[in-house]
Design a protein around this motif. Structure first.
Motif, mmCIF file in Angstrom:
data_model
loop_
_atom_site.group_PDB
_atom_site.id
_atom_site.type_symbol
_atom_site.label_atom_id
_atom_site.label_comp_id
_atom_site.label_asym_id
_atom_site.label_seq_id
_atom_site.Cartn_x
_atom_site.Cartn_y
_atom_site.Cartn_z
ATOM 1 N N ASP A 266 0.778 -1.220 0.204
ATOM 2 C CA ASP A 266 0.079 -0.141 -0.330
ATOM 3 C C ASP A 266 0.182 1.222 0.341
ATOM 4 O OD1 ASP A 266 -1.833 2.137 0.623
ATOM 5 O OD2 ASP A 266 -3.326 0.470 1.564
ATOM 6 N N ILE A 267 0.689 1.987 -1.315
ATOM 7 C CA ILE A 267 1.238 2.871 -1.353
ATOM 8 C C ILE A 267 1.199 4.437 -0.876
ATOM 9 C CG2 ILE A 267 3.821 1.897 -2.854
ATOM 10 C CD1 ILE A 267 2.297 3.280 -4.734
ATOM 11 N N GLY A 268 -0.539 4.366 -0.279
ATOM 12 C CA GLY A 268 -0.871 6.055 -0.483
ATOM 13 C C GLY A 268 -2.051 5.720 -1.256
ATOM 14 N N PRO A 269 -2.442 6.606 -1.046
ATOM 15 C CA PRO A 269 -4.357 7.109 -1.049
ATOM 16 C C PRO A 269 -3.824 7.802 -3.213
ATOM 17 C CG PRO A 269 -3.257 9.419 -0.282
ATOM 18 C CD PRO A 269 -2.293 8.035 0.063
ATOM 19 N N ILE A 270 -4.855 7.962 -4.086
ATOM 20 C CA ILE A 270 -4.409 8.049 -5.286
ATOM 21 C C ILE A 270 -5.844 9.457 -4.805
ATOM 22 C CG2 ILE A 270 -5.821 8.172 -7.654
ATOM 23 C CD1 ILE A 270 -5.107 4.987 -7.201
ATOM 24 N N ALA A 271 -5.568 10.165 -4.734
ATOM 25 C CA ALA A 271 -6.589 11.634 -4.356
ATOM 26 C C ALA A 271 -6.406 12.263 -5.574
ATOM 27 C CB ALA A 271 -5.770 12.043 -3.048
ATOM 28 N N LEU A 272 -7.869 13.492 -4.943
ATOM 29 C CA LEU A 272 -7.703 14.220 -6.434
ATOM 30 C C LEU A 272 -7.868 15.882 -5.246
ATOM 31 C CD1 LEU A 272 -11.154 14.860 -8.204
ATOM 32 C CD2 LEU A 272 -9.611 16.786 -7.544
ATOM 33 N N TYR A 273 -6.558 16.137 -5.937
ATOM 34 C CA TYR A 273 -5.946 17.818 -5.108
ATOM 35 C C TYR A 273 -6.729 19.046 -5.657
ATOM 36 C CZ TYR A 273 -2.788 13.838 -3.541
ATOM 37 O OH TYR A 273 -2.418 12.759 -2.839
ATOM 38 N N TYR A 274 -6.509 19.763 -4.752
ATOM 39 C CA TYR A 274 -7.401 21.503 -5.487
ATOM 40 C C TYR A 274 -6.709 22.029 -4.485
ATOM 41 C CZ TYR A 274 -11.318 19.745 -2.732
ATOM 42 O OH TYR A 274 -11.930 19.275 -1.742
ATOM 43 N N PRO A 275 -7.285 23.137 -4.739
ATOM 44 C CA PRO A 275 -6.627 24.808 -3.908
ATOM 45 C C PRO A 275 -8.013 24.720 -2.943
ATOM 46 C CG PRO A 275 -6.705 25.702 -6.020
ATOM 47 C CD PRO A 275 -6.764 24.002 -6.135
ATOM 48 N N GLY A 276 -7.563 24.911 -1.536
ATOM 49 C CA GLY A 276 -8.046 24.116 -0.710
ATOM 50 C C GLY A 276 -9.113 25.989 -0.240
#
Length: 307
Positions: A266-276
């Motif tokens: 398990d190498i971590g999340p697949i994520a959607l990144y965007y300005p917060g």
């Protein structure tokens, strides 16, 4: 609006230390951005940048001005982008970076429904093997794994990034499949050299009981590209550790077989990144919500899970 574009040109140039990079993020020419900044400097009566062949450096006045206007500019841009939401019509260019295989296999198939729902949005999708700087390079969002989450950014996890060992049926017809991780030492390894560090990647394998062991193999072929590893495995050249993102279609078709099926990394999340920030542009907000909902509806997190 002329004042807004001159401010945008200044802020993006300051963030990237380059008129050219700012021009790419704004859809302008470098000359146009340079002229906008020069026009702003003339109006303010101060020099904002020191210009040289090495790039742009903010002057002391430029540093102060950047601190004063950056937050307000983001709020103003978001307000303009959001003004269409009352009519239910988010619009504008949507610049998104995503890993190539992830994008082609799992995001592009969502595009038809997204465009039908939001016809005013124009996707500008970049299929990148590198980690982009979302703010500096002017992206609205990025999808993938391995991103750091700097201050001011937010993320929605879509799935876990799992690494599994695979081989072709033709390879396994000639070699006894490994029954435990230690057996990998007797097989031909198709291994990955990290593009970032130049080192051969090794994976800490875990099973359902929580045991952890190394997954070392003698290198028969070395690549620095995961897609090349998958192709070599399809050719029957050996065993490869690859992401489930890359191999799920091949596992379904039977052209690749998972070996050591009780073990994965398990190498971590697949994520959607965007300005917060709270005033997220409507085009970005609907994209984030749409992709997150579609991953859940289609069960993609479960599909990509090795557990």
């Amino acid at each position: 609006m002329e004042t807004l574009i001159t401010l945008e040109s200044f802020v993006r140039s300051a963030q990237s230390s380059s008129f050219s990079a700012a021009a790419r993020s704004l859809g302008l020419t470098p000359a146009g951005v340079s002229q906008n900044v020069a026009r702003l400097e003339k109006k303010l009566g101060v020099r904002l940048f020191q210009r040289s062949t090495r790039g742009l450096t903010l002057t002391e006045s430029g540093e102060r001005f950047l601190q004063d206007v950056s937050g307000g500019l983001d709020t103003l841009q978001s307000a303009i982008a959001n003004v269409t939401t009352s009519a239910g019509k988010p619009s504008g260019m949507l610049k998104v970076s995503m890993a190539p295989v992830l994008g082609r296999s799992y995001l592009v198939p969502l595009l038809k429904d997204f465009l039908a729902k939001y016809p005013g949005v124009v996707p500008d999708w970049h299929f990148d093997t590198r980690r982009v700087d979302i703010i500096k390079e002017g992206f609205d969002a990025a999808i993938g794994g391995g991103f750091e989450l700097p201050t001011g950014m937010a993320a929605r996890e879509l799935a876990r990034a799992h690494i599994v060992a695979v081989a072709s049926p033709s390879y396994l017809a000639l070699r006894a499949p490994p029954r435990r991780p230690a057996d990998l030492k007797r097989h031909d390894g198709l291994v990955l050299r990290s593009p970032q560090t130049g080192r051969i990647r090794t994976w800490p394998l875990r099973n359902r009981e929580g045991d952890q062991v190394g997954g070392e193999m003698p290198a028969r072929v070395i690549f620095n590209d995961p897609e090349a590893l998958t192709q070599a495995a399809l050719m029957g050249l050996g065993i490869a550790f690859v992401s489930t993102v890359d191999v799920v279609p091949h596992l379904r078709e039977g052209t690749l077989v998972r070996v050591l099926p009780d073990w994965h990394a398990d190498i971590g999340p697949i994520a959607l990144y965007y300005p917060g920030h709270r005033q997220l542009p409507a085009k970005t907000r609907v994209f984030v919500d749409f992709v997150t909902a579609e991953f859940k509806r289609k069960g993609l997190a479960r599909l990509l899970s090795a557990v």
